[in-house]
Design an enzyme around this catalytic site. Structure first.
Site, PDB file in Angstrom:
ATOM      1  N   CYS A  25      55.849  25.226  44.543  1.00 22.49           N
ATOM      2  CA  CYS A  25      54.411  25.895  44.633  1.00 22.49           C
ATOM      3  C   CYS A  25      53.390  24.921  44.653  1.00 22.49           C
ATOM      4  CB  CYS A  25      54.421  26.815  43.085  1.00 22.49           C
ATOM      5  SG  CYS A  25      52.722  27.129  42.779  1.00 22.49           S
TER       6      CYS A  25
ATOM      7  N   HIS B 173      38.753  29.503  27.853  1.00 19.26           N
ATOM      8  CA  HIS B 173      38.252  28.061  27.724  1.00 19.26           C
ATOM      9  C   HIS B 173      37.009  28.166  28.480  1.00 19.26           C
ATOM     10  CE1 HIS B 173      39.687  27.771  31.742  1.00 19.26           C
ATOM     11  NE2 HIS B 173      40.946  27.931  31.578  1.00 19.26           N
TER      12      HIS B 173
ATOM     13  N   CYS C  55      56.835  32.388  42.937  1.00 14.81           N
ATOM     14  CA  CYS C  55      56.522  31.552  41.989  1.00 14.81           C
ATOM     15  C   CYS C  55      56.128  32.120  40.649  1.00 14.81           C
ATOM     16  CB  CYS C  55      55.171  30.598  42.454  1.00 14.81           C
ATOM     17  SG  CYS C  55      54.470  29.709  40.737  1.00 14.81           S
TER      18      CYS C  55
ATOM     19  N   LYS D  12      46.794  21.876  30.257  1.00 15.44           N
ATOM     20  CA  LYS D  12      47.654  21.899  28.887  1.00 15.44           C
ATOM     21  C   LYS D  12      48.186  20.591  28.834  1.00 15.44           C
ATOM     22  CE  LYS D  12      48.163  26.873  27.890  1.00 15.44           C
ATOM     23  NZ  LYS D  12      49.062  27.968  27.863  1.00 15.44           N
TER      24      LYS D  12
ATOM     25  N   CYS E  12      52.342  31.843  39.502  1.00 17.21           N
ATOM     26  CA  CYS E  12      51.370  32.607  40.410  1.00 17.21           C
ATOM     27  C   CYS E  12      51.687  34.024  40.358  1.00 17.21           C
ATOM     28  CB  CYS E  12      51.289  32.016  41.736  1.00 17.21           C
ATOM     29  SG  CYS E  12      51.218  30.261  41.674  1.00 17.21           S
TER      30      CYS E  12
ATOM     31  N   HIS F 216      36.633  30.121  31.979  1.00 18.25           N
ATOM     32  CA  HIS F 216      36.342  31.533  31.933  1.00 18.25           C
ATOM     33  C   HIS F 216      34.717  31.610  31.164  1.00 18.25           C
ATOM     34  CE1 HIS F 216      40.840  30.898  30.608  1.00 18.25           C
ATOM     35  NE2 HIS F 216      40.862  31.647  31.833  1.00 18.25           N
TER      36      HIS F 216
ATOM     37  N   LYS G  30      41.170  17.430  35.775  1.00 14.59           N
ATOM     38  CA  LYS G  30      41.315  18.637  35.761  1.00 14.59           C
ATOM     39  C   LYS G  30      41.835  18.936  34.458  1.00 14.59           C
ATOM     40  CE  LYS G  30      44.238  21.589  38.128  1.00 14.59           C
ATOM     41  NZ  LYS G  30      45.581  22.188  38.929  1.00 14.59           N
TER      42      LYS G  30
ATOM     43  N   HIS H  19      51.279  25.014  41.034  1.00 12.16           N
ATOM     44  CA  HIS H  19      51.902  24.812  39.866  1.00 12.16           C
ATOM     45  C   HIS H  19      52.836  23.411  39.848  1.00 12.16           C
ATOM     46  CE1 HIS H  19      50.954  28.883  38.507  1.00 12.16           C
ATOM     47  NE2 HIS H  19      50.756  28.286  37.576  1.00 12.16           N
TER      48      HIS H  19
HETATM   49  N1  MSP Z   1      43.661  37.638  36.058  1.00 13.94           N
HETATM   50  C1  MSP Z   1      43.290  37.013  37.116  1.00 13.94           C
HETATM   51  C2  MSP Z   1      41.945  37.478  37.832  1.00 13.94           C
HETATM   52  C3  MSP Z   1      42.014  38.936  38.545  1.00 13.94           C
HETATM   53  S1  MSP Z   1      40.623  39.504  38.807  1.00 13.94           S
HETATM   54  C4  MSP Z   1      40.941  41.003  39.532  1.00 13.94           C
HETATM   55  C5  MSP Z   1      43.252  35.560  36.988  1.00 13.94           C
HETATM   56  N2  MSP Z   1      42.870  35.270  35.550  1.00 13.94           N
HETATM   57  S2  MSP Z   1      42.356  33.669  35.075  1.00 13.94           S
HETATM   58  O1  MSP Z   1      42.415  34.085  33.607  1.00 13.94           O
HETATM   59  O2  MSP Z   1      43.149  32.923  35.602  1.00 13.94           O
HETATM   60  O3  MSP Z   1      41.072  33.447  35.433  1.00 13.94           O
HETATM   61  C6  MSP Z   1      40.597  32.770  36.458  1.00 13.94           C
HETATM   62  C7  MSP Z   1      39.076  32.742  36.558  1.00 13.94           C
HETATM   63  O4  MSP Z   1      38.616  31.910  35.269  1.00 13.94           O
HETATM   64  C8  MSP Z   1      38.401  31.845  37.620  1.00 13.94           C
HETATM   65  O5  MSP Z   1      38.357  32.604  38.801  1.00 13.94           O
HETATM   66  C9  MSP Z   1      37.159  31.422  37.027  1.00 13.94           C
HETATM   67  O6  MSP Z   1      36.326  32.630  36.808  1.00 13.94           O
HETATM   68  C10 MSP Z   1      37.594  31.245  35.885  1.00 13.94           C
HETATM   69  N3  MSP Z   1      38.208  29.712  35.613  1.00 13.94           N
HETATM   70  C11 MSP Z   1      39.299  29.436  35.096  1.00 13.94           C
HETATM   71  N4  MSP Z   1      39.143  27.952  35.132  1.00 13.94           N
HETATM   72  C12 MSP Z   1      37.980  27.525  35.642  1.00 13.94           C
HETATM   73  C13 MSP Z   1      37.635  26.043  35.795  1.00 13.94           C
HETATM   74  N5  MSP Z   1      38.200  24.934  35.724  1.00 13.94           N
HETATM   75  N6  MSP Z   1      36.451  25.985  36.408  1.00 13.94           N
HETATM   76  C14 MSP Z   1      35.776  27.285  36.605  1.00 13.94           C
HETATM   77  N7  MSP Z   1      36.011  28.253  36.514  1.00 13.94           N
HETATM   78  C15 MSP Z   1      37.494  28.530  36.118  1.00 13.94           C
HETATM   79  O7  MSP Z   1      42.947  34.855  37.819  1.00 13.94           O
END
Ligand code: MSP
Length: 632
Positions: free
Chosen positions: A144, A19, A127, A299, A130, A22, A296, A147
């Site tokens: 949590c 999304h 959790c 889903k 998490c 990411h 925010k 969540h």
């Molecule tokens: N798998 C772990 C990370 C392991 S790193 C060794 C994880 N994955 S995640 O799919 O949840 O990705 C988290 C990351 O996605 C955040 O740190 C950020 O880089 C990005 N983001 C997810 N949602 C976001 C927003 N709403 N806004 C900005 N970045 C966001 O955590």
């Protein structure tokens, strides 16, 4: 400056589709590595997917497929998204790959042999979302904190990493390296966590509960805790300690993450590296969170914004520009389509696109008879100095990952070049044969300025930057060192380049449905009562001065008859301060005060402007009226 630069994104969980959040981190990493390459560094950009753990196992079970099949599908989906966005990662790591598992097991074995890991018993509130236990202090109403789901009490035998013994070392390290974790607010947050005792970290999960993970090399009744596995990707992707790629890039490692995963990166990871005898990363760069139209992303709200969608609608460059410019690195920001379209039209279509179209058209249509340019004047010196200043500010901003400041600096320069065109009026010079050398000087300066933009824009809007360079016949790979104005002394052949960023027409107001709530709102009109809320008044300009460090703003002191106010107006490109003093203008007197470049502004001066050539005129009175008179 030339050196080595290694930049990583988080590896994303494969239980979800990519999304906007990411995409943002991955776009930042792409822009930063492009910038460092432009500056002459050898760069390495790593991204990938995090594929083990409860979260994935549960999502796969729900979907009725194997965990491996789910990981394969979703990892490929992330990769396709980054390819569709043109993001130039050098390596894509998956934690289910052999190359990763080998390194994880080797490091676990090393820590076990060194006595850094022990078998213990643990009971705690867990959790599943998490994948971690929560301490009593962190739990909110038994739930949590992230969540808001009920936690499960779990008691089990597990292996622990002796993290607690590194607490003192970690505090000293963070205090001794003030920019290790940045921006500063996150460093403070980490030091805050470290005021509480640091506990040992449970790094295993019994296979009776979870099969989907990397087996511990010294006890295969357990798999590795997913965070311990995942963090090591940054090292395993380089082949691990001893590999020449590791030796080359690890000393220059920068991580890029959002604030959600600060703790594992700023606490677990440094302790793990220390225990394994590996150097700490150089910087942990932490950004904020995007909300979508003020909410925010979630889903349950159904507002999860697919990673590639804005690029499909408005183009990759516009998407990159918006996210890089709109979010102040480290703070949260909001993604709204209206703000996106405003920036696209104002900054890209108007400021940049029009300049490129204007300048290339002028040059292309006068190139044939071009001769030796006349001498440079103060006008050219202004452009040259603006270019040097923008470079300085850009370099300073990028050293701190302050993308928004870097872009603002480039746009200041674009403003200066647009003003240069307005001041020098090349179209009128072209009508006077005697002015031909002067015209050539102006055209050469414009070609130089465009060449500069073709270089400095490369990290941010690579598509547009490439087109600009192509129009100027710049075929060599761009280098930041060449981004100066004042290099050309002859007009190069230039091709016309228009429509670089087509304007997006503002969306029409929704057509009124029969029986729609308010007819006025449905037709997009304003009631007279609503208009009456805007308090417009005649104001006399008593004093005017430029705002330091701003090329757009003037600070005006105005009289509303009974009171004096300070009003900051974005008209410096069109009015000299002295021209305004004594004029009667119209201001919005009941606007919420705002601070612009540190100056509190108590109102707004009305002005008209055209989109195309950027002309602007301040509204004045047709007949004299006293200051303070109401305008309706
Ligand atoms: N798998 C772990 C990370 C392991 S790193 C060794 C994880 N994955 S995640 O799919 O949840 O990705 C988290 C990351 O996605 C955040 O740190 C950020 O880089 C990005 N983001 C997810 N949602 C976001 C927003 N709403 N806004 C900005 N970045 C966001 O955590």
């Amino acid at each position: 400056m030339s050196g080595t630069f290694y930049l990583t994104t988080p590896i994303y969980y494969v239980n979800d589709a990519p999304h906007l959040g990411h995409a943002y981190t991955t776009i930042l990493a792409d822009a930063m590595t492009r910038y460092r390459r432009l500056a002459g560094d050898e760069t390495h950009f790593l991204t990938g997917t995090d594929e083990h753990g409860d979260k994935i196992a549960q999502a796969a079970a729900k979907a009725g497929i194997s965990a491996q099949a789910m990981a394969d599908q979703n990892s490929a989906q992330f990769r396709r998204a980054w390819d569709a966005l043109g993001l130039g990662y050098d390596d894509y790591i998956r934690t289910t790959e052999d190359r990763h598992q080998k390194v994880v097991q080797a490091i676990l074995q090393k820590l076990w042999d060194a006595g850094e890991i022990y078998l213990g018993k643990y009971g705690g509130h867990y959790c599943f979302g998490c994948e971690r236990f929560y301490t009593d202090k962190e739990i909110v109403d038994g739930k949590c904190p992230d969540h808001l789901t009920t936690l499960t009490w779990i008691e089990e035998e597990n292996y622990f990493f002796k993290m607690s013994k590194y607490q003192g070392w970690l505090i000293d390290t963070i205090q001794g390296r003030p920019d290790l974790v940045r921006p500063e607010r996150y460093r403070n947050e980490v030091l805050g966590f470290l005021r509480d005792p640091l506990l040992d970290l449970s790094i295993s999960r019994p296979r009776t509960r979870l099969e989907w993970g990397i087996p511990l090399p010294f006890d295969d009744r357990f798999v590795t805790y997913v965070w311990f596995d995942a963090l090591l990707n940054y090292v395993s992707a380089l082949g691990g300690p001893g590999d020449p790629r590791f030796e080359k890039f690890w000393p220059h490692a920068h991580h890029l993450i959002a604030k959600d995963i600060l703790k594992p990166h700023a606490i677990y990871w440094p302790c793990m590296l220390k225990a394994a005898g590996l150097d700490l990363y150089r910087h942990l760069n932490v950004h904020g969170y995007w909300t979508i139209e003020g909410q925010k992303m979630s889903k349950s709200l159904g507002n999860v914004f697919p990673a590639v969608a804005p690029a499909e609608k408005y183009g990759i460059d516009a998407y990159r520009y918006f996210v890089l410019r709109e979010m102040t690195f480290g703070l949260d920001a909001d993604f709204s389509e209206a703000a996106f379209v405003t920036r696209l039209n104002a900054d890209l279509a108007n400021d940049l696109g029009n300049l490129v179209a204007r300048a290339t058209t002028l040059i292309a249509s006068h190139a044939r008879e071009a001769g030796a340019p006349g001498p440079a004047t103060a006008d050219e010196e202004t452009v040259r100095a603006a270019a040097a200043e923008a470079r300085r500010l850009l370099d300073e901003a990028m050293a701190e990952f302050a993308f928004q400041r870097g872009l603002a600096a480039i746009w200041e320069f674009i403003g200066a070049v647009n003003r240069y065109v307005d001041t020098t009026q090349p179209w009128s010079l072209a009508r006077k044969p005697a002015e031909r050398p002067r015209l050539d000087r102006v055209l050469v300066t414009l070609a130089d300025a465009l060449g500069y933009l073709g270089i400095v824009l490369e990290p941010f809007v690579p598509g547009a930057a490439g087109k600009i360079r192509a129009a100027l016949g710049m075929t060599a790979p761009p280098r930041l060192a060449d981004a100066t104005v004042g290099r050309l002394d002859r007009l190069p052949p230039v091709q016309k380049l228009s429509g670089l960023f087509p304007r997006v027409e503002d969306r029409k107001p929704a057509v009124a449905e029969p029986g729609a709530a308010s007819p006025a709102a449905a037709a997009g009109t304003l009631s007279i009562a609503d208009f009456g809320k805007v308090e417009l008044r005649v104001a006399e300009v008593l004093a005017a001065e430029p705002v330091p460090k701003s090329r757009k703003l003037l600070k005006l002191t105005v009289s509303l008859g009974s009171e004096q106010r300070t009003v900051v107006a974005g008209i410096a490109g069109h009015y000299a301060p002295a021209d305004l003093v004594g004029k009667k203008v119209v201001v919005v007197a009941n606007l919420q005060p705002a601070t612009l470049m540190g100056i509190p502004s108590q109102g707004m001066v009305l002005a008209g402007s055209t989109e195309g050539d950027g002309a602007l005129a301040v509204l004045t009175l047709d007949r004299d009226l006293p200051a303070g008179a109401r305008v309706r």
